[in-house]
Design an enzyme around this catalytic site. Sequence first.
Site, PDB file in Angstrom:
ATOM      1  N   ASP A 195       2.479  -6.427  -3.613  1.00  0.00           N
ATOM      2  CA  ASP A 195       2.448  -5.132  -4.263  1.00  0.00           C
ATOM      3  C   ASP A 195       3.324  -4.180  -3.452  1.00  0.00           C
ATOM      4  O   ASP A 195       3.658  -4.445  -2.291  1.00  0.00           O
ATOM      5  CB  ASP A 195       0.989  -4.647  -4.307  1.00  0.00           C
ATOM      6  CG  ASP A 195       0.860  -3.260  -4.887  1.00  0.00           C
ATOM      7  OD1 ASP A 195       1.417  -3.022  -5.971  1.00  0.00           O
ATOM      8  OD2 ASP A 195       0.211  -2.409  -4.253  1.00  0.00           O
TER       9      ASP A 195
ATOM     10  N   ASP B 101       3.324  -0.099  -3.903  1.00  0.00           N
ATOM     11  CA  ASP B 101       2.664   1.173  -3.610  1.00  0.00           C
ATOM     12  C   ASP B 101       1.317   0.950  -2.931  1.00  0.00           C
ATOM     13  O   ASP B 101       0.444   0.273  -3.485  1.00  0.00           O
ATOM     14  CB  ASP B 101       2.459   1.970  -4.894  1.00  0.00           C
ATOM     15  CG  ASP B 101       3.786   2.354  -5.536  1.00  0.00           C
ATOM     16  OD1 ASP B 101       4.644   2.907  -4.839  1.00  0.00           O
ATOM     17  OD2 ASP B 101       3.959   2.073  -6.744  1.00  0.00           O
TER      18      ASP B 101
END
Length: 298
Positions: free
Chosen positions: A13, A15
């Site tokens: 991922d 953010d």
Amino acid sequence: MSPAARKIVCFSDFDGTIFMQDTGHVLFDNLGCGEERRRMLDEQIKSGERSFREVSEEMWGSLRVPFEDGFEVMKKELDIDPGFKGFHQFCLANDIDFHVISAGLKPILRKVLDDSLGKAEASSIDIVANDARIETDGSEWKPVWRHDTELGHDKALSVKEGRAITAEEEGEIPLIVFIGDGVSDLPAAREADVLFARKGLRLEEYCIENNVNYIPFDSFFDVRREMEAIMKEDQEKTRGVGKPARFNPRANMWRSVSSTQAVPKFVAATPSREDRMFLWPDSFSEFRPQAHRNKTST
């Protein structure tokens, strides 16, 4: 890595994982709808009142600034995980394919990585995310969704596609590693053989609540250290004496398939929802947001 070792494919991922803040939140709070409205919209996603895709379109649509102006704000606000650059170098040195997988917008993520790592190094990172149409004068910011779903990007499907492509190229099913922090990472996390969850955030809470095997981390320094051990364990086909189980139960199933001829048939038989419910007990229970959590990173 030894030539005999199995191919490793790492998905991370962006953010809240590679960067400590959420790129979208930085833009919305400073240049768009504002923090108060953004939090209200986040709550609508959590409550199920509106879909992630619908709310995201409103948030991105609230921006009325040129891309470069938005990037200047992100440069000031974003902090990269202190161990990430070293971890990425580790992946390059050990022939580990590294992919960013995100519900965010690809042009933004690419620009941020290019600036943080340098274009030459960042070019080796594949970004699997939604595209975007951003007008030069900033009059429109519009997501171009990767999938026609309420989430806009089916991360689980993207991980499956990545596994299938690598399997075809390598002639065996790779070891899939996922690194994340939030509840939006759950679909992709369920497809991984090895799961890393950032300490103290929603993905770790979910794993604890539902007895899902995972490895907690504070920074990518921790991820690198654990990956070195995992590579050795996987090559020896053992979990290691006295250590907790690191692998999703599916890992042993993937490992059993190695011939090129078997790959397409096996991938086509990717476990159904019912199979996944068996492999990841209780991981399909409905998420109930906790009042003290405001984070909704993508």
